[in-house]
Design an enzyme around this catalytic site. Structure first.
Site, short mmCIF file in Angstrom:
data_model
loop_
_atom_site.label_atom_id
_atom_site.label_comp_id
_atom_site.label_asym_id
_atom_site.label_seq_id
_atom_site.Cartn_x
_atom_site.Cartn_y
_atom_site.Cartn_z
N HIS A 162 0.84 -1.20 0.00
CA HIS A 162 0.00 0.00 0.00
C HIS A 162 0.87 1.26 0.00
CE1 HIS A 162 -3.22 -2.51 2.28
NE2 HIS A 162 -3.68 -2.27 1.07
N CYS A 249 -3.03 1.11 9.71
CA CYS A 249 -4.07 0.18 9.24
C CYS A 249 -4.99 -0.30 10.35
CB CYS A 249 -3.45 -0.99 8.51
SG CYS A 249 -2.23 -1.83 9.47
C1 CIR Z 1 -3.75 -7.56 3.66
O1 CIR Z 1 -2.88 -8.11 2.97
O2 CIR Z 1 -4.73 -7.02 3.17
C2 CIR Z 1 -3.58 -7.57 5.16
N1 CIR Z 1 -3.00 -8.80 5.57
C3 CIR Z 1 -2.74 -6.41 5.61
C4 CIR Z 1 -3.40 -5.09 5.39
C5 CIR Z 1 -2.64 -3.96 5.97
N2 CIR Z 1 -3.38 -2.77 5.77
C6 CIR Z 1 -2.85 -1.56 5.76
O3 CIR Z 1 -1.65 -1.42 5.88
N3 CIR Z 1 -3.64 -0.54 5.53
#
Ligand code: CIR
Length: 255
Positions: A162, A249
């Protein structure tokens, strides 16, 4: 002023969360829960009222609540996450935001993860990634453009999950970026702070009011953020990082 922060619990299925690279030591859900509780306490210490959405075991990644919605200036755009297994996460988040913001939706083929969205001042930067596509960015502009926010796209290097995996906002006019991650001209802000190469993970800091949560054991970045005038609270989310989660997140700020 930030009035509210939404967070979401760690589901019992968290060990099955998406991970770009399976961790050497499998996820310990109890440890992830303890770290999450400490994160929530640290965030609360910065001032916002915390609203916790219960975890849903059907969605191993639901603790990463940031990806489910973008909130600014009284509007909430409910995301359509890039990973199909995460799409059902958004309904509980939309329900929690109802009455707190004007709700907007996005439809296929648009995809967007909130982790790709960084707001600084009157700009919203959106990373074009494996999770967020051009239609998702266009929908963001449709919702927030009329609210005086200019949406600017950022091409992400391959392998970056991201936009905010490599940077994060520190207030309205300052962005913290991992060394070498993005061209210097990416952000139209007065100040760019650079997290050193051996502290790249600290480039994702969670700023709120006059403070910021910063990754534990990253002293140089902590000092940089402090020198920028923010009260630093170190937090350890290493167990959540096994599923590629950082600090932003884990919450959504609602102002
Ligand atoms: C994913 O791969 O979607 C989750 N395991 C991690 C998401 C992390 N989100 C973020 O940094 N906004």
């Amino acid at each position: 002023m930030i009035a509210l922060a939404l967070v979401r619990g760690v589901p019992s299925t968290f060990a099955r969360a998406i991970s770009a690279r399976p961790p050497d030591v499998p996820i310990d859900v109890a440890r992830a829960r303890a770290q999450h509780a400490a994160y929530v306490a640290a965030l609360r210490s910065l001032g916002p009222t915390i609203v916790e959405i219960p975890a849903d075991d059907a969605f191993p990644d639901c603790v990463f609540v940031e990806d489910a919605a973008v909130v600014a200036r009284g509007a909430a755009l409910i995301a359509r996450p890039g990973a199909a297994s995460r799409r059902g996460e958004v309904d509980a988040v939309a329900a929690a935001l109802a009455g707190r913001a004007e709700i907007h939706r996005m439809e296929a083929p648009a995809t967007l993860d909130g982790g790709d969205v960084l707001r600084a001042g009157d700009s919203i930067y959106v990373g074009l990634s494996a999770r967020t596509n051009a239609a998702g960015a266009a929908r963001l502009a449709e919702v927030f453009g009329p609210r005086g926010l200019a949406v600017r796209t950022v091409e992400l290097p391959p392998g970056v999950l991201h936009l905010k995996s490599v940077c994060s906002p520190l207030g309205n006019d300052c962005v913290l970026v991992a060394a070498g991650a993005l061209p210097a001209s990416t952000f139209r802000v007065a100040r760019v702070l650079v997290a050193p190469p051996d502290e790249a993970r600290a480039a994702n800091a969670m700023a709120c009011a006059g403070g910021a949560l910063v990754a534990a054991r990253c002293p140089e970045t902590q000092a940089l953020v402090e020198a920028a005038g923010l009260r630093v609270v170190p937090v350890d989310t290493s167990e959540l990082a096994k599923a590629d989660g950082a600090l932003t997140c884990l919450s959504i700020l609602v102002d």
